[in-house]
Design a protein around this motif. Structure first.
Motif, PDB file in Angstrom:
ATOM      1  N   GLU A  61     -10.924   3.930 -32.927  1.00 33.80           N
ATOM      2  CA  GLU A  61     -10.916   3.351 -31.582  1.00 33.80           C
ATOM      3  C   GLU A  61     -11.876   4.160 -30.729  1.00 33.80           C
ATOM      4  O   GLU A  61     -12.216   5.309 -31.057  1.00 33.80           O
ATOM      5  CB  GLU A  61      -9.513   3.369 -30.970  1.00 33.80           C
ATOM      6  CG  GLU A  61      -8.936   4.758 -30.708  1.00 33.80           C
ATOM      7  CD  GLU A  61      -7.666   4.720 -29.863  1.00 33.80           C
ATOM      8  OE1 GLU A  61      -7.084   3.633 -29.691  1.00 33.80           O
ATOM      9  OE2 GLU A  61      -7.279   5.788 -29.360  1.00 33.80           O
ATOM     10  N   ALA A  62     -12.342   3.562 -29.639  1.00 36.76           N
ATOM     11  CA  ALA A  62     -13.348   4.218 -28.802  1.00 36.76           C
ATOM     12  C   ALA A  62     -12.895   5.590 -28.296  1.00 36.76           C
ATOM     13  O   ALA A  62     -13.671   6.551 -28.335  1.00 36.76           O
ATOM     14  CB  ALA A  62     -13.752   3.310 -27.648  1.00 36.76           C
ATOM     15  N   GLY A  72     -18.225   4.191 -35.208  1.00 34.27           N
ATOM     16  CA  GLY A  72     -16.916   3.568 -35.079  1.00 34.27           C
ATOM     17  C   GLY A  72     -16.768   2.412 -36.035  1.00 34.27           C
ATOM     18  O   GLY A  72     -17.750   1.924 -36.610  1.00 34.27           O
ATOM     19  N   TRP A  74     -14.164  -0.280 -35.153  1.00 35.76           N
ATOM     20  CA  TRP A  74     -13.047  -0.953 -34.505  1.00 35.76           C
ATOM     21  C   TRP A  74     -13.406  -2.354 -34.018  1.00 35.76           C
ATOM     22  O   TRP A  74     -12.553  -3.033 -33.451  1.00 35.76           O
ATOM     23  CB  TRP A  74     -12.498  -0.110 -33.348  1.00 35.76           C
ATOM     24  CG  TRP A  74     -13.445   0.061 -32.183  1.00 35.76           C
ATOM     25  CD1 TRP A  74     -13.690  -0.850 -31.185  1.00 35.76           C
ATOM     26  CD2 TRP A  74     -14.267   1.198 -31.889  1.00 35.76           C
ATOM     27  NE1 TRP A  74     -14.604  -0.353 -30.289  1.00 35.76           N
ATOM     28  CE2 TRP A  74     -14.976   0.909 -30.695  1.00 35.76           C
ATOM     29  CE3 TRP A  74     -14.457   2.434 -32.502  1.00 35.76           C
ATOM     30  CZ2 TRP A  74     -15.867   1.808 -30.123  1.00 35.76           C
ATOM     31  CZ3 TRP A  74     -15.348   3.331 -31.939  1.00 35.76           C
ATOM     32  CH2 TRP A  74     -16.040   3.012 -30.758  1.00 35.76           C
ATOM     33  N   ASN A  75     -14.644  -2.810 -34.229  1.00 37.86           N
ATOM     34  CA  ASN A  75     -14.978  -4.166 -33.802  1.00 37.86           C
ATOM     35  C   ASN A  75     -15.891  -4.859 -34.810  1.00 37.86           C
ATOM     36  O   ASN A  75     -16.380  -4.239 -35.762  1.00 37.86           O
ATOM     37  CB  ASN A  75     -15.577  -4.186 -32.393  1.00 37.86           C
ATOM     38  CG  ASN A  75     -16.904  -3.449 -32.285  1.00 37.86           C
ATOM     39  OD1 ASN A  75     -17.721  -3.474 -33.202  1.00 37.86           O
ATOM     40  ND2 ASN A  75     -17.137  -2.782 -31.156  1.00 37.86           N
ATOM     41  N   HIS A 103      -9.644  10.120 -35.973  1.00 36.28           N
ATOM     42  CA  HIS A 103      -9.440  10.089 -34.527  1.00 36.28           C
ATOM     43  C   HIS A 103      -9.537  11.527 -34.043  1.00 36.28           C
ATOM     44  O   HIS A 103      -8.890  12.418 -34.592  1.00 36.28           O
ATOM     45  CB  HIS A 103      -8.080   9.495 -34.194  1.00 36.28           C
ATOM     46  CG  HIS A 103      -7.885   9.162 -32.741  1.00 36.28           C
ATOM     47  ND1 HIS A 103      -7.836  10.140 -31.749  1.00 36.28           N
ATOM     48  CD2 HIS A 103      -7.735   7.975 -32.109  1.00 36.28           C
ATOM     49  CE1 HIS A 103      -7.650   9.551 -30.576  1.00 36.28           C
ATOM     50  NE2 HIS A 103      -7.580   8.232 -30.765  1.00 36.28           N
ATOM     51  N   ARG A 154       0.697   2.167 -32.341  1.00 37.16           N
ATOM     52  CA  ARG A 154      -0.568   1.457 -32.084  1.00 37.16           C
ATOM     53  C   ARG A 154      -1.717   2.109 -32.848  1.00 37.16           C
ATOM     54  O   ARG A 154      -2.553   1.419 -33.441  1.00 37.16           O
ATOM     55  CB  ARG A 154      -0.874   1.460 -30.584  1.00 37.16           C
ATOM     56  CG  ARG A 154      -2.213   0.823 -30.215  1.00 37.16           C
ATOM     57  CD  ARG A 154      -2.505   0.967 -28.732  1.00 37.16           C
ATOM     58  NE  ARG A 154      -2.511   2.357 -28.298  1.00 37.16           N
ATOM     59  CZ  ARG A 154      -3.532   3.190 -28.505  1.00 37.16           C
ATOM     60  NH1 ARG A 154      -4.604   2.786 -29.153  1.00 37.16           N
ATOM     61  NH2 ARG A 154      -3.458   4.437 -28.076  1.00 37.16           N
ATOM     62  N   LEU A 155      -1.753   3.439 -32.861  1.00 39.60           N
ATOM     63  CA  LEU A 155      -2.818   4.139 -33.576  1.00 39.60           C
ATOM     64  C   LEU A 155      -2.720   3.904 -35.084  1.00 39.60           C
ATOM     65  O   LEU A 155      -3.740   3.785 -35.767  1.00 39.60           O
ATOM     66  CB  LEU A 155      -2.761   5.635 -33.266  1.00 39.60           C
ATOM     67  CG  LEU A 155      -3.299   6.029 -31.890  1.00 39.60           C
ATOM     68  CD1 LEU A 155      -2.975   7.477 -31.592  1.00 39.60           C
ATOM     69  CD2 LEU A 155      -4.795   5.789 -31.809  1.00 39.60           C
ATOM     70  N   SER A 158      -4.350   0.793 -35.680  1.00 39.75           N
ATOM     71  CA  SER A 158      -5.797   0.937 -35.560  1.00 39.75           C
ATOM     72  C   SER A 158      -6.404   1.475 -36.858  1.00 39.75           C
ATOM     73  O   SER A 158      -7.469   1.020 -37.299  1.00 39.75           O
ATOM     74  CB  SER A 158      -6.148   1.870 -34.393  1.00 39.75           C
ATOM     75  OG  SER A 158      -5.761   1.308 -33.161  1.00 39.75           O
ATOM     76  N   SER A 162      -9.124  -0.619 -39.170  1.00 39.82           N
ATOM     77  CA  SER A 162     -10.413  -0.043 -39.567  1.00 39.82           C
ATOM     78  C   SER A 162     -10.527   0.042 -41.088  1.00 39.82           C
ATOM     79  O   SER A 162     -11.608  -0.166 -41.652  1.00 39.82           O
ATOM     80  CB  SER A 162     -10.582   1.349 -38.946  1.00 39.82           C
ATOM     81  OG  SER A 162     -10.731   1.256 -37.544  1.00 39.82           O
TER      82      SER A 162
END
Length: 364
Positions: A61-62, A72, A74-75, A103, A154-155, A158, A162
């Motif tokens: 994540e950013a 990254g 994540w997108n 992270h 949530r992490l 993530s 990824s």
């Protein structure tokens, strides 16, 4: 055959030899996207003859970046850029490619090393950071926000997202970053984790987050897909994370289904005291290897000479060796090691004629 040049299996992935190029941050991405530098850099290393090349720490994540120039995943745009890089390298190299997902935690939001590496304020070029506990890495650094249990969940999601992107992009394996003072390591060490809930206190609790991430990622990737873990064998600080705790963690990783454990050291606290010498962290890898049944172990730490690398595998201190800075200094390190040890190694057809005349049967 010298054991350093013998094959090894990491679940469904077979490596041609035991030489690993470990993740080495390049701090050269824009908006998390790998670019031309990365294609050139990793393309060069993919022609090294190493058994495995692991791409640098890539944020899930950013706010998980170390610097604004970190890669990254994540997108969609980042996934496409990773796929383009892999496809380009694949057009001439069959070297297996892994990616380290991580992270930064409380060590995030800093400038690049060659720009001073100083912390970037959240109200300037940086961003707000988080950690298991609201303890800054060092004086002058941001005080991180303490993660809630909802944040932790949530992490974990993530990391899973990824990991799925990494599989789709074409990576052959994934390494979860639980070393060098970044988020997962921060949960493991009692110096950075003073939580009073299920994620802090006892060793079992401090191991909970990285183990949950590993288990969630393994459930989300194809069966027999290798997912390894990078660890720091010690904080090199009194009362910190130590090799005995790391060995217990490795046993839990083995039970959970990790493909390998990659043993480094330090990075959690500026108070660390390290005596640098050739192979200075190999003892950590050896202690971890002695604690597990069949989990492959990678050793790292100023391993620069072929004879030292080979002796680590021959003596059973580790199953593989990671050649980092020495490989950047000499991207043909594996060729030169093969020549020194009388072994054969793969090379691109375009380079076959570069073999010195006094070296027989070097290239396969």
């Amino acid at each position: 055959m010298n054991p350093l040049f013998s094959p090894i299996k990491l679940k469904g992935l077979t490596l041609n030899n035991r030489i690993v190029v470990p993740p080495m941050d390049q701090y050269s991405a824009q908006d998390g996207l790998p670019g031309n530098w990365h294609v050139m850099h990793y393309g060069n290393l993919a022609a090294s003859g190493a058994g495995l090349l692991i791409v640098e720490a890539t944020a899930v994540e950013a706010p998980g970046r170390i610097s604004p120039q970190d890669m990254g995943l994540w997108n969609d745009a980042q996934e496409a850029a990773h796929k383009h890089m892999i496809d380009t390298i694949r057009s001439y190299s069959a070297t297996p490619l892994g990616i380290q997902l991580g992270h930064a935690g409380r060590k995030g939001s800093t400038a690049r090393p060659w720009e001073g590496g100083k912390p970037l304020p959240a109200d300037g070029a940086g961003w707000e950071i988080c950690a298991p506990s609201a303890l800054p890495y060092a004086p002058g650094h941001q005080t991180p926000a303490e993660l809630t249990t909802a944040d932790i969940a949530r992490l974990t999601r993530s990391f899973v997202a990824s990991a799925q992107r990494a599989v789709r992009a074409g990576y052959n394996c994934i390494e979860l970053h639980a070393a060098h003072g970044y988020l997962m390591h921060e949960f493991l060490s009692p110096l950075s984790n003073v939580r009073a809930d299920a994620y802090g206190g006892s060793l079992k609790n401090r191991m909970r987050f990285p183990l949950e991430v590993l288990e969630a990622v393994l459930a989300a990737v194809p069966a027999n897909y290798p997912v390894g873990v990078r660890v720091s064998g010690t904080d090199f600080v009194d009362q910190g994370w130590n090799v005995q705790e790391c060995a217990t963690f490795a046993q839990a990783l083995e039970k959970a289904g990790a493909a390998y454990v990659h043993v480094s050291g330090g990075g959690l606290a500026p108070e660390q005291r390290i005596n640098l010498a050739p192979g200075y962290q190999v003892g950590l890898a050896a202690a971890v290897r002695a604690s597990v049944t069949s989990l492959p172990v990678i050793a790292v730490g100023l391993i620069t000479e072929p004879e030292l690398a080979a002796s680590i595998v021959v003596s059973g201190q580790a199953d593989m060796v990671a050649i980092g800075r020495a490989m950047m200094y000499d991207p043909r390190w594996a060729w030169h090691a093969a020549a020194a040890l009388g072994q054969t190694i793969a090379a691109p057809s375009q380079y076959l004629r570069c073999k010195p005349h006094n070296v027989k049967d070097l290239f396969a």
